[in-house]
Design a protein around this motif. Structure first.
Motif, PDB file in Angstrom:
ATOM      1  N   ASP A  11     -20.437  30.166 -17.835  1.00 60.61           N
ATOM      2  CA  ASP A  11     -20.297  28.751 -18.093  1.00 60.61           C
ATOM      3  C   ASP A  11     -20.746  27.929 -16.789  1.00 60.61           C
ATOM      4  O   ASP A  11     -20.379  28.371 -15.617  1.00 60.61           O
ATOM      5  CB  ASP A  11     -18.862  28.568 -18.433  1.00 60.61           C
ATOM      6  N   GLU A  12     -21.072  26.914 -17.093  1.00 63.17           N
ATOM      7  CA  GLU A  12     -21.430  25.941 -15.920  1.00 63.17           C
ATOM      8  C   GLU A  12     -22.301  26.512 -14.946  1.00 63.17           C
ATOM      9  O   GLU A  12     -22.049  26.424 -13.610  1.00 63.17           O
ATOM     10  CB  GLU A  12     -20.244  25.307 -15.298  1.00 63.17           C
ATOM     11  N   ALA A  13     -23.351  27.314 -15.419  1.00 63.97           N
ATOM     12  CA  ALA A  13     -24.118  28.081 -14.580  1.00 63.97           C
ATOM     13  C   ALA A  13     -24.602  27.597 -13.129  1.00 63.97           C
ATOM     14  O   ALA A  13     -24.661  27.950 -12.052  1.00 63.97           O
ATOM     15  CB  ALA A  13     -25.320  28.675 -15.101  1.00 63.97           C
ATOM     16  N   LEU A  50     -27.560  38.011 -20.946  1.00 63.87           N
ATOM     17  CA  LEU A  50     -27.254  37.064 -20.238  1.00 63.87           C
ATOM     18  C   LEU A  50     -27.122  35.782 -21.026  1.00 63.87           C
ATOM     19  O   LEU A  50     -27.951  35.389 -21.684  1.00 63.87           O
ATOM     20  CB  LEU A  50     -28.254  36.989 -19.069  1.00 63.87           C
ATOM     21  N   VAL A  51     -25.904  35.057 -20.945  1.00 64.66           N
ATOM     22  CA  VAL A  51     -25.995  33.866 -21.588  1.00 64.66           C
ATOM     23  C   VAL A  51     -25.468  32.954 -20.456  1.00 64.66           C
ATOM     24  O   VAL A  51     -24.576  32.945 -19.889  1.00 64.66           O
ATOM     25  CB  VAL A  51     -24.868  33.798 -22.756  1.00 64.66           C
TER      26      VAL A  51
END
Ligand SMILES: [Zn+2]
Length: 213
Positions: A11-13, A50-51
């Protein structure tokens, strides 16, 4: 690797350090991760989905109707540029999400598909891929090597025309070609078609480029 055969969600990559994001490139490509230490290196299996999630800007308000983003254009650019080209090259599907509208929030949920219904479709599509891959070491389109995509699974040049155009104008990299082909085969499996047509190729290309559908 804990994420092997599972999902790795960041999240928030763009908030992750660049060296962490760049270290994902090798396992995403090879399905293995190599950890090197002074006294040698060890390789682990690491085939995962990969997300990556990212806001359009650091404050997260850009693009939201009625909200005011205070980020300057250069701050916004720097934020998104942290997701490097070589990493995004390896992301098969890029989707822009907008906040739900009031109409969507109030819509009759009975008319929407349940996750269980979608899951059935995914299982059926995976079975079609597995049937096609009988007698090979692979079960999923994502595992199919480039040699098979361009060999036994080679598509007609008219079907591949959208891909060739994208390569010619430089919007699609060589690595991207194989990734778009694998997604196109998956769309064909979901649509119960024996193989991708130019429509599935175009849709996969649109999703790889992250354009609005
Ligand atoms: Zn902002």
């Amino acid at each position: 690797m804990v994420a092997h055969r599972g999902i790795l969600f960041l999240d928030e990559a763009p908030e992750f350090p660049p060296r962490v994001l760049d270290s994902l490139r090798q396992p995403v490509e090879s399905g293995q991760v190599t950890v090197s230490r002074a006294n040698g290196s060890v390789t682990f299996p690491a085939r995962f989905t990969l997300v990556l999630a990212a806001n359009p800007c650091p404050c997260g308000l850009s693009g939201e109707a009625g909200r005011f983003c205070t980020c300057t254009p250069s701050v916004r650019r720097r934020y998104l540029s942290r997701l490097s080209g070589p990493l995004l090259d390896r992301v098969d599907v890029k989707v822009r999400l907008s906040p739900p509208t009031r109409a969507e929030l109030l819509a009759d949920r009975a008319l929407t598909e349940s996750s269980a219904t979608v899951a059935e479709r995914v299982v059926e599509a995976r079975e079609r891929a597995a049937a096609r891959l009988t007698g090979t070491p692979w079960r999923l389109n994502a595992e199919v090597p480039s040699s098979l995509l361009h060999g036994g699974w080679r598509l007609d040049h008219r079907v591949l025309a959208p891909l060739h155009r994208a390569v010619d104008v430089g919007t699609l990299s060589a690595r991207g070609v194989d990734r778009v082909l694998r997604v196109a085969w998956t769309i064909a499996d979901i649509s119960r078609r024996p193989r991708p047509s130019a429509d599935e190729i175009s849709l996969a290309l649109t999703m790889w480029m992250g354009e609005e559908l």
